[in-house]
Structures are given as C-alpha cells and as structure tokens.
Design an enzyme around this catalytic site. Structure first.
Site, PDB file in Angstrom:
ATOM      1  N   ASP A  28      -8.810 -19.987 -12.676  1.00  0.00           N
ATOM      2  CA  ASP A  28      -7.615 -19.235 -13.071  1.00  0.00           C
ATOM      3  C   ASP A  28      -6.747 -20.068 -14.020  1.00  0.00           C
ATOM      4  OD1 ASP A  28      -8.419 -17.129 -11.569  1.00  0.00           O
ATOM      5  OD2 ASP A  28      -7.011 -17.470  -9.907  1.00  0.00           O
ATOM      6  N   TYR A  31      -8.217 -19.983 -17.442  1.00  0.00           N
ATOM      7  CA  TYR A  31      -7.997 -18.638 -17.998  1.00  0.00           C
ATOM      8  C   TYR A  31      -6.567 -18.527 -18.519  1.00  0.00           C
ATOM      9  CZ  TYR A  31      -7.644 -13.510 -18.184  1.00  0.00           C
ATOM     10  OH  TYR A  31      -7.444 -12.208 -18.592  1.00  0.00           O
ATOM     11  N   LYS A 106     -15.888   4.434   0.006  1.00  0.00           N
ATOM     12  CA  LYS A 106     -14.651   5.182  -0.257  1.00  0.00           C
ATOM     13  C   LYS A 106     -13.482   4.188  -0.240  1.00  0.00           C
ATOM     14  CE  LYS A 106     -12.088   9.300   1.097  1.00  0.00           C
ATOM     15  NZ  LYS A 106     -10.761   8.654   1.124  1.00  0.00           N
ATOM     16  N   ARG A 127      -3.874  11.794  -9.958  1.00  0.00           N
ATOM     17  CA  ARG A 127      -4.486  13.070  -9.605  1.00  0.00           C
ATOM     18  C   ARG A 127      -3.445  14.195  -9.585  1.00  0.00           C
ATOM     19  NH1 ARG A 127      -7.218  12.280  -4.745  1.00  0.00           N
ATOM     20  NH2 ARG A 127      -9.262  12.346  -5.711  1.00  0.00           N
ATOM     21  N   GLU A 166     -10.545   4.605  -8.687  1.00  0.00           N
ATOM     22  CA  GLU A 166      -9.513   4.253  -7.718  1.00  0.00           C
ATOM     23  C   GLU A 166      -8.826   2.960  -8.130  1.00  0.00           C
ATOM     24  OE1 GLU A 166      -8.409   6.415  -4.164  1.00  0.00           O
ATOM     25  OE2 GLU A 166      -9.969   6.723  -5.665  1.00  0.00           O
ATOM     26  N   LYS A 306     -15.947   9.819   6.953  1.00  0.00           N
ATOM     27  CA  LYS A 306     -14.899   8.880   7.350  1.00  0.00           C
ATOM     28  C   LYS A 306     -15.311   8.175   8.638  1.00  0.00           C
ATOM     29  CE  LYS A 306     -11.297   8.836   5.537  1.00  0.00           C
ATOM     30  NZ  LYS A 306     -10.166   9.752   5.495  1.00  0.00           N
ATOM     31  N   CYS A 400      22.980   9.060  15.070  1.00  0.00           N
ATOM     32  CA  CYS A 400      22.191   8.366  14.054  1.00  0.00           C
ATOM     33  C   CYS A 400      22.442   6.862  14.137  1.00  0.00           C
ATOM     34  CB  CYS A 400      22.554   8.882  12.668  1.00  0.00           C
ATOM     35  SG  CYS A 400      21.763   7.963  11.326  1.00  0.00           S
TER      36      CYS A 400
END
Length: 712
Positions: A28, A31, A106, A127, A166, A306, A400
């Site tokens: 790295d 680079y 996936k 998408r 992805e 899945k 709350c």
C-alpha cells in the site's frame, strides 16, 4: 507528458491486480507513492488532467442532491428461498432447454448499475424502485475496484455496457469505522450493508473516498457491442476488461449439483472478507433468460437461496429505548459481547414491548440470539432454566426518553378487530333474540387486550429532538411544503447551528440572515433563494400543510380529503373525533376511519399541536383551502367517482395524480373496495390490482386516466 500517462497505466494495472486478480504485487505504501507522484505532476500540469485519471477518485465538491433517472432496463430484485425443496421445485419448473446454471455468492451490499459508453464510466444508479434509481456517479467514481475506463486491450470498446453488481463494505473497513465512531462517542453502524447505503447517499464524495468500499459484478443491464451469449461468457468478457467478478462463481447442470455447491459454501463463507447471506442461482444462457422473462417483481430465471441464521447464547445486560424518526420508541437489548455469523454482537433489536413480554425476557437472562438475514441481530428466546433469582420484567417508558413528551401505545390491529367484531356480533344476536322472544345465544368472547398485544409506542411530540431533523426534511420536501433550497445538507447545518429548533423557526430564518450566511458554503445568493423558497411555501394551502406536519396516519390522501371537507384549520379544531371519523362525501364514507381521526384529533388538541399551528399562523402560513384547490376547479369529469392509485407511475408522483383526481371532482382513496370506481395502476401494482380484478373494478393506465379527466 509521458511520465503522467506511464503512472496512470501503472496505477490502473495495480488496481486490476488488487481488485480483479486478487494478486497484488506492491505494498500500500508503494502504491501511495505512485499516486502522490501522479497528483504532483497533474497539479503542475492541470491541462493534462483527464476524467478517467486515478487521481479523480478522491472526491469532488459536495453536491446538493441526487437526481432520479430511469433505468435503461428494469433492475429487478431477486426472489428468495430458504427451503431446499422450494429451490428444487423452481429448477423443475424450468423448461428442459435449460441445461446449465450459474451459482454466485449473494454479497450483502447495495445494488448498483454502472453504465459505460465507449468504454468510459458515465453513470452509476442505485436500484431505487427497479424502474428508476438515484444518480450516485460522483460517489461511485471514488471506489477503486470500479474502473473509470474499460481496459479493452486495444479492441474497440462496446458502445454501451451496463454492469449490474454490488457495492459493499468489507469487514475490516466496517470494524475500523465502528472503532472510530465508538472512540468519538457516536452511535455505531448497524451492519456493513446499511453503512454502504448511507455512505453512497452522502452529498460529499470526499467522505465516500475515505472509506474503502468495493464492488463485484453479478449481472447485466443494457449492452451494445458485447458478444457474450451467457452469464459465464459475460463474466469472462468483463473480467478481461478490468471489472471485478466473484472468484467463487460455480456452474452446475441440475439441482443436485446446485445444492452441492450451496451446501459446501455455507461452511466457508464466514472466512470471506465481506458479508454473504446466500447464493444466487441463475439460468446461464441469455436467450433463455429473455424467454423466461419476469413476474411483476422478480426475474423467473433467477432465485436466491438464503442460509439459515447462525445462533449463539449470551447475557441480556440491559434494555435500552431508542427514538426513531417517526417517533417510535424501540427497545434494544444490550448484550454481553458474543461472536456470531462473522461479527461481535453487543446489541439486538427487540422490536416492541409486546415482543419483550411474549418472549418473557428479563435483564440478566441468558438469551439465544441470531442474525436475521445474517445481518440484523435479534433475540430469539430466553433460556428460562438459567434465569437468575429475582429477575423482574422490564418496564416500558410512559414518556419519551428524549423529550419527556406524551407517549401513545399502539396495539395489534387484528386483535382489536376481533374484539370489535365480537361486540357487533353480540349486538346482532341480542337484536335477533329480542325480535323472536328468545334468550340470546352465547358468543365466545375473545381474550381481552393485554400488554403482550402492544405493537409500538410513539412519542407524540413532533419537535422531539430525536426525530426533529427527519420531520423537518419531510416538512420541507416535495409534495409537502416544497421549500426550494432546503435539502438534507442545509437542514443538517441549520439544526446543528441551532438556527432551527421548531417548525416555526423555519419561517423566522430571514430574521437571522447574518447567522445563516455564516454557514459553510452558504453565499448570499444561496441564502436569498432559500428565503424565497420559505416565503413561497406559505402559500401551499391547508392540505399540503397537514401532510407536511407528519401527523401519524395522516398522509397526503387523508390531508386532501380533510382539507376539502373542513376548508379551514379552525373548522378542523372545532370538530369532534367522531365528526372526523364519520363525515361523508357525496353520500359515501370519507375513508378517514377511526385511526386517522384519533391521531388527528389528538395532535390538534395536544400542547404541541396547538403550539405548532400557532407558530404557522403567526408566520402567515395559509391554513385554509384556497379556491384554486377546491373540488372541480379543473373540471367535473370525476364528480362522485372514487379512484385508487397503485404501482409505480411514470408521468406523475402519487401526490400529483391524487391532486388531479380531487381537482376534477373525484375522491382519491387509499384502499380498493366495492365502491371504488377506478384503479389507476402503474408498474408493479401488487395486491391492490389483484383485489380490484377480483371485485370487477375497472383498471386504467395513466394515459386512460388522462383521457378520462379530459372527457368534459
């Protein structure tokens, strides 16, 4: 200059070796030295900088918002299966001409469509809804595993190539990111997928460049000039051009081969440097994919299997309450850290108090946790045999925890319906028995509502600090007050600077012009445009103002119906809850119902509601129904007609078409029933379309709707 082009080629080659070939040949540090030299040379020779130079990945100036653009080809999601038998049946339903399948991991990230024209990256879209997505090109250009130009190795580049894939956050990046947040005392990221999605929607690409997101291809969109006839050929082709594909892709010819690959990968997937929650099975040949086509939501030629969630046991240390942007109070379990499905888990969602009670969870319990979809940790159940003595049920907050505002409890709607139905059946039976001089028959009473039937608690204060920023974005958004110049970034600046603490403060901003001008990147012209947008928002009218306030259950359709009926906010204040629920339009039920009526009445008569309305009045915001917005002002072609809109529209937004319905004398309803006259259906219409067809309700397109309203 020769050295500049030499450095560019060398850096591109190292990017390819690192991301595509997974075989880096320099460190790295080395680079970075090459990159620093290139930056220095380009800085000295700015006329030689090109859009596809590796230096252009560092991120540019912040942008105000994301443009929504239609996909050249729809970008569908994939149907899921959790059962091997379902997967087998899917394979068996395919025609015999399907002879080979491609099986991909996936990867759990954010779906992106990359568009190359003449070999150059010109666009990157999310998408979105499948038909259109957000243009995130500026952010995606910072991802080093995505080539800015295709390396076609001397051949003519394709005229058009859309690569679907992805974008994901590797585990090491995600872990380091959370460590930095924890050290800074900031909330931790829930999972890599959410971190990726949030980062891609940031308006400053320099922040995206700071994180080392990566990309892997898994499909195609539009393409022209690509000879591939199958997925395997396509992967091979784009891989040669420098696009990253998965090294774990396999092929099989039948279900047994598919299942063998899926089962073997389940044991090794946790060793990968990124999150994988299943395997995607696709028909290999493109012509067969086209022949099989799509359902309204999914490709028929593709399915995702899945994996089952991995489980572990740990201690429940505390139940904390968080306030979301809708005001919902959500309990969260603080756990003794435990490693499960690739990460160390310290927190898990508990959804609502009803679930806590149904699962009989107590602080100090040993609990079983799992990752839903391999990402979101959740508590499955307590191990009662290991419960410590004296462990008590937790208590839910009555106010709350952020603002101490009033809390409203929501119960399971099915249970409420069962009780109401029983009460009506008892009344009908009593009337029948009285008429016949008989004793009424006993009708078994359903169990009464209990604490375990609770489905949510909501803070009723719309200016609660925990939710105010999100409410303000809704208030200023399109379809509500539509305040030009008041986007997410500006709202973030205004609230952080303390310039806007209430809705009323928006309309007093011009009084603090000097403070507004001190905000970063806020020049005089931009400030004047913002003030002009705020001034214009005052004239939106009662319906838009009601929608903008974000009152629970009161959306744009209900707001329009209420504004059309009551005409002024004063008349709405004078109405009882029963009046709001039961008023009719042209002899038909309004469609408001008890849930909306109660929520609106409660808001209007709360201290917060009265305060917000008073601030809007003081600012001069129009809180009545302007004459231009009354029913029939654009015609009466829909007089007495009830229309429902569903699906993805191409010519109108949902609020725009509903406004047209009302302006032409009709009623825009949210649900299909026998009294519905027309269903306006766009793409991916879903259950409302099914119900309309079952009831015989006429279904029309947007073009047919336009013809209908123009038929005066």
């Amino acid at each position: 200059m020769q050295r500049i082009e030499q450095l560019r080629q060398e850096i591109r080659e190292h990017d390819r070796r690192y991301y595509v070939d997974a075989a880096p040949t320099i460190s790295d540090r080395d680079y970075d030295r090459l990159m620093d030299e290139l930056k220095a040379l380009e800085a000295a020779n700015p006329e030689l900088v090109t859009p596809d130079s590796p230096t252009q990945r560092v991120g540019g100036e912040p942008i105000e918002g994301f443009e929504t653009i239609a996909h050249a080809r729809p970008m569908y999601s994939i149907d899921n299966s959790y059962d091997p038998d379902d997967l087998r049946k899917w394979v068996e339903r395919l025609p015999s001409s399907v002879e080979r399948f491609v099986i991909d991991p996936k990867v759990d990230g954010v779906a992106i469509s990359l568009r190359y024209e003449q070999g150059q990256l010109v666009q990157a879209l999310t998408r979105g809804d499948g038909l259109q997505g957000d243009d995130v090109t500026q952010n995606v250009r910072t991802i080093r595993s995505i080539p800015l130009s295709l390396d076609t190795q001397g051949e003519a580049p394709p005229a058009v190539l859309e690569v679907r894939g992805e974008v994901y956050c590797p585990w090491k990046v995600f872990t380091k990111w959370n460590e930095e947040l924890e050290a800074a005392g900031q909330p931790l990221l829930a999972n890599p997928r959410n971190a990726t999605a949030g980062l891609l929607k940031r308006h400053d690409s320099r922040l995206v460049a700071k994180r080392r997101l990566e990309f892997v291809a898994h499909g195609r969109g539009e393409f022209e000039g690509v000879a591939a006839e199958s997925v395997t050929e396509f992967y091979e082709q784009i891989g040669r051009w420098g696009v990253t594909t998965s090294p774990h892709t396999k092929t099989a010819t039948d279900f047994d081969g598919i299942w063998q690959i899926i089962a073997a990968f389940e044991t090794s997937r946790h060793e990968l440097p990124y999150a994988v929650d299943g395997m995607v099975v696709k028909v290999d040949r493109f012509d067969l994919q086209d022949e099989l086509g799509f359902t309204s939501r999914f490709p028929r030629w593709c399915i995702a299997y899945k994996y089952a969630a991995e489980q572990a046991t740990t201690k429940l240390l505390e139940i904390q309450w968080q306030v979301g942007k809708t005001g919902k109070l959500t309990p969260r379990a603080r756990l003794e850290p435990v490693f499960v499905a690739g990460t160390t888990v310290q927190h898990a969602t508990l959804h609502n108090m009803g679930e806590v009670l149904r699962k009989d969870l107590r602080v100090g319990d040993t609990v079983v946790i799992e990752k839903a979809g391999e990402i979101i940790p959740q508590v499955v159940h307590a191990v009662a045999s290991e419960r410590p003595a004296g462990a008590k049920h937790p208590k839910a907050p009555l106010h709350c925890p952020e603002c101490q505002g009033d809390v409203e409890i929501e119960y399971d709607q099915k249970r409420l319906h069962d009780i109401e139905s029983w009460e009506k059946r008892v009344e009908r039976e009593k009337a029948r028995a009285d008429k016949n001089g008989e004793e009424p028959r006993e009708i078994p009473e359903p169990p009464p509502l209990g604490p375990e039937d609770e489905t949510g608690r909501y803070c009723m204060n719309p200016e609660c600090p925990a939710q105010f920023r999100e409410r303000l974005q809704h208030f200023a958004g399109r379809g509500q007050m539509d305040i030009d110049g008041m986007g997410e970034k500006v709202i973030e600046q205004l609230t952080e600077a303390g310039l806007v603490k209430t809705i009323g403060d928006v309309f007093r901003l011009h009084e603090r012009r000097d403070a507004v001008l001190e905000l970063e990147r806020m020049g005089a012209k931009k400030a004047d445009n913002l003030f002009a947008g705020i001034e214009a928002a005052k004239e939106r009218g009662l319906a838009r103002a009601l929608t903008a306030l974000g009152i629970r259950h009161v959306g744009s359709t209900a707001s329009r119906i209420l504004a059309e009926h009551y005409r002024t906010i004063d008349a709405m204040f004078e109405a009882t809850e029963d009046d709001i629920e039961t008023f009719q339009i042209n002899g038909k039920e309004s469609g408001i119902g008890p849930e909306i009526a109660k929520s609106l009445y409660t808001f209007l008569h709360s201290d917060t509601g009265r305060s917000v309305i008073a601030e809007l009045r003081e600012a001069g915001v129009v809180l009545d129904m302007p004459a231009a917005e009354t029913s029939g002002s654009a015609g009466t072609s829909l007089a007495g007609k009830t229309l429902v809109v569903t699906g993805t529209l191409t010519k109108y937004s949902r609020s725009e078409i509903e406004e047209l319905i009302v302006k032409h004398g009709g009623k825009a309803s949210g649900s299909v029933s026998k009294s519905t006259d027309y269903l306006v259906a766009g793409e991916k219409a879903g259950s409302k379309l099914d119900k309309a067809q079952a009831l015989g309700v006429p279904v029309i397109s947007e073009d047919e709707f336009e013809a209908l309203v123009n038929d005066n």
